[in-house]
Write a protein that holds these residues in place. Sequence first.
Motif: not given
Length: 219
Positions: A28-32, A38-39
């Motif tokens: 639950n962050d920017l990376h996620g 992308k997915a």
Amino acid sequence: MNFDLIKSVVEIVQQFVEENEEKAIYSNDLHGFTEWIKASQKTNSEIQDPDWIGRELGRSSDSVINTLLIRMSRYAKSYSRSAMNNSVFSSQDDFIYLISLKTMGPMSKMELIRYNVHEKSSGILVINRLISNGWVEQVASQKDKRIKQIQITEQGLIILNNHMDEIRKASRLVTGNLNQSERMLLISILSKLDEFHYSVYRMNLETKDLIDIACKKLN
């Protein structure tokens, strides 16, 4: 300031949060959030140009869609049968008819049968069983007292509500691993198909020439 853009971004973030709370695949962050984007793009690309067994041999998309819809129907029936274990329902049609009446309100027998895309003889058996169990009843139409309609009873509502958790669970399993955007797309596609086919069935429930009638409508 572009408020429309901000609103669109907030809606996308909300969709990410809702899907991730349900499946907990991404952090639950920017990376996620970035990985989720992308997915989603990859999924959309795959949907646009899917591959299937037999395509290189000339198997048509119509054939694949028909087969997959039949398979999905069988999966759904299997989950419904599982949901009925230790229940009072004799078949999935029992609670499907009850849900129809709860959602749509009183209908004539033939309206109820057509709504559920049933043959007349099969539909009458379901209705008679529901009447015998006291879950539905025949009443005079408020518009025309000469016309009899079927409506769900208080007992029917209680029975249905007592089993709704299992019914919802079975329904949820049918959508499997689809994300929210894929579910909305599927609803849109299936609704379009249902509108086309239902317009044929509701006027020609007993006819043996459904293929010819549907082809004429398609052309």
